[in-house]
Design a protein around this motif. Structure first.
Motif, PDB file in Angstrom:
ATOM      1  N   LEU A 101       0.816  -1.311  -0.060  1.00 39.33           N
ATOM      2  CA  LEU A 101       0.067  -0.073   0.298  1.00 39.33           C
ATOM      3  C   LEU A 101       0.872   1.032  -0.072  1.00 39.33           C
ATOM      4  O   LEU A 101       1.827   1.232   0.735  1.00 39.33           O
ATOM      5  CB  LEU A 101      -0.781   0.115   1.333  1.00 39.33           C
ATOM      6  N   GLN A 102       0.348   2.158  -0.969  1.00 36.59           N
ATOM      7  CA  GLN A 102       1.028   3.452  -0.687  1.00 36.59           C
ATOM      8  C   GLN A 102       0.103   4.535  -0.211  1.00 36.59           C
ATOM      9  O   GLN A 102      -0.715   5.054  -1.039  1.00 36.59           O
ATOM     10  CB  GLN A 102       1.420   3.987  -2.303  1.00 36.59           C
ATOM     11  N   LEU A 103       0.299   4.992   1.283  1.00 31.10           N
ATOM     12  CA  LEU A 103      -0.626   5.811   1.840  1.00 31.10           C
ATOM     13  C   LEU A 103      -0.045   7.190   1.817  1.00 31.10           C
ATOM     14  O   LEU A 103       1.271   7.379   2.016  1.00 31.10           O
ATOM     15  CB  LEU A 103      -0.943   5.222   3.302  1.00 31.10           C
ATOM     16  N   GLY A 104      -0.978   8.257   1.746  1.00 28.29           N
ATOM     17  CA  GLY A 104      -0.579   9.624   1.752  1.00 28.29           C
ATOM     18  C   GLY A 104       0.489   9.940   2.771  1.00 28.29           C
ATOM     19  O   GLY A 104       1.403  10.611   2.630  1.00 28.29           O
ATOM     20  N   SER A 105      -0.189   9.690   3.928  1.00 27.66           N
ATOM     21  CA  SER A 105       0.743  10.287   5.217  1.00 27.66           C
ATOM     22  C   SER A 105       1.758   8.945   5.671  1.00 27.66           C
ATOM     23  O   SER A 105       2.941   9.263   5.860  1.00 27.66           O
ATOM     24  CB  SER A 105      -0.031  10.448   6.354  1.00 27.66           C
ATOM     25  N   THR A 106       1.155   7.741   5.762  1.00 25.67           N
ATOM     26  CA  THR A 106       1.911   6.863   6.424  1.00 25.67           C
ATOM     27  C   THR A 106       3.042   6.326   5.425  1.00 25.67           C
ATOM     28  O   THR A 106       4.040   6.021   5.922  1.00 25.67           O
ATOM     29  CB  THR A 106       1.126   5.538   6.552  1.00 25.67           C
ATOM     30  N   GLY A 107       2.901   6.465   3.996  1.00 30.44           N
ATOM     31  CA  GLY A 107       3.899   6.022   3.199  1.00 30.44           C
ATOM     32  C   GLY A 107       3.681   4.476   2.644  1.00 30.44           C
ATOM     33  O   GLY A 107       2.684   4.175   2.910  1.00 30.44           O
ATOM     34  N   ARG A 108       5.018   3.836   2.482  1.00 36.97           N
ATOM     35  CA  ARG A 108       4.620   2.541   1.593  1.00 36.97           C
ATOM     36  C   ARG A 108       4.908   1.533   2.678  1.00 36.97           C
ATOM     37  O   ARG A 108       5.758   1.504   3.607  1.00 36.97           O
ATOM     38  CB  ARG A 108       5.873   2.541   0.644  1.00 36.97           C
ATOM     39  N   ILE A 109       3.854   0.601   2.905  1.00 36.34           N
ATOM     40  CA  ILE A 109       3.772  -0.449   3.564  1.00 36.34           C
ATOM     41  C   ILE A 109       3.378  -1.855   2.867  1.00 36.34           C
ATOM     42  O   ILE A 109       2.811  -1.585   2.037  1.00 36.34           O
ATOM     43  CB  ILE A 109       2.976  -0.248   4.882  1.00 36.34           C
TER      44      ILE A 109
END
Ligand SMILES: [Zn+2]
Length: 290
Positions: A215-223
């Motif tokens: 997942l590429q999340l806007g605030s969290t980043g890539r997980i």
């Protein structure tokens, strides 16, 4: 005018207190990830040793069983669906439901998945896509509830699920999916929503069609939610060989090497689903990662 507003708010409050939400939540403007508590596995010492680590090395032998919901502007994806079906958990009441996954892993589940979805406004029948990292019993228990979703599965995993005499799976958990709308994933990567933000990536070996979610999340980043590529963090940090009871040990070892290179190259953080210490620190639904 003021009295009219008060009246409307009052009616709304009564309705929401007495009945579940009747409409789907509106899609979020940016992608979100919700983490649910779908139970805990108590693992015996023999069970820990299966992963080529010792109880001393792992410290905490218990494994959490998380479930995940990705809410994207274009739809929703359920990822991994627990170890005991909700109906059994409901019957068990407040002490929780228990289930021996095998002779070394005993599950306890106190909360239903559907109640945790309902708390954020979703029903299983609202969910656009369902996918599991793999079909073992501790990842597939509530699949029947998602028969109305489009199922994203590698062909090899689907075949493994109905293979006669397969003791690692419980086909009664997913009878209803046999006729679901299905997208067979035959390539290394599948872009769920078409914008590169939720990628299902093949990582076979633990089972024939084991896969991970990036997942590429806007605030969290890539997980990366890594399924059962590893179970305990020391397996990775101490470079231990995959368990002997993998579907394919060489394939698992190759997937681990490939994924490690991918994580480094793409600056992605791995989430080992069964890592108790890491899970304890995760934000749980109704709070979310965005
Ligand atoms: Zn597992």
């Amino acid at each position: 005018m003021r009295s009219v507003i008060v009246f409307i708010l009052g009616v709304g409050a009564v309705v929401s207190a007495q009945s579940p939400p009747v409409s789907k939540p509106s899609p979020p403007k940016t992608m979100r990830l919700y983490v649910f508590d779908c139970g805990t596995l108590n693992i015996s010492s023999e069970g820990v040793n299966r992963y080529h680590v010792t109880p001393t090395e792992v410290g905490e032998p218990r494994m959490p069983v998380p479930c995940f919901l990705v809410a994207h502007p274009k739809g929703t994806l359920m990822w991994d669906v627990g170890v005991i079906p909700d109906a059994t958990v409901e019957k068990a009441g407040t002490n929780g439901a228990r289930y021996d996954v095998n002779t070394t892993a005993a599950a306890i589940v106190t909360r239903t998945l559907k109640s945790q979805l309902a708390a954020i406004g979703y029903s299983p029948t609202d969910i656009t896509y369902v996918a599991i990292s793999h079909a073992h019993k501790d990842h597939s228990a509530n699949l029947n509830q998602f028969a109305a979703s489009t199922w994203l599965t590698p062909r090899a995993e689907r075949e493994f699920m109905w293979k006669p005499g397969n003791e690692r799976v419980e086909p009664s958990f997913y009878t209803a999916l046999e006729k679901s709308k299905t997208i067979l994933l035959d390539k290394d990567e599948y872009d769920v929503f078409g914008d590169g933000k939720a990628i299902i990536k093949a990582a076979p070996g633990h089972t024939p069609g084991h896969q991970v979610l990036v997942l590429q999340l806007g605030s969290t980043g890539r997980i990366m939610i890594a399924g059962d590529l590893y179970h305990y963090p020391p397996e990775r940090t101490m470079h231990r060989a995959p368990p002997d009871n993998e579907f394919s040990v060489p394939q698992s070892a190759a997937s681990r090497a490939m994924i490690d290179a991918y994580l480094a190259k793409t600056k992605t953080t791995i989430w080992i689903e069964h890592d108790f210490g890491a899970n304890a620190k995760l934000k749980k639904s109704p709070t979310f990662y965005d």
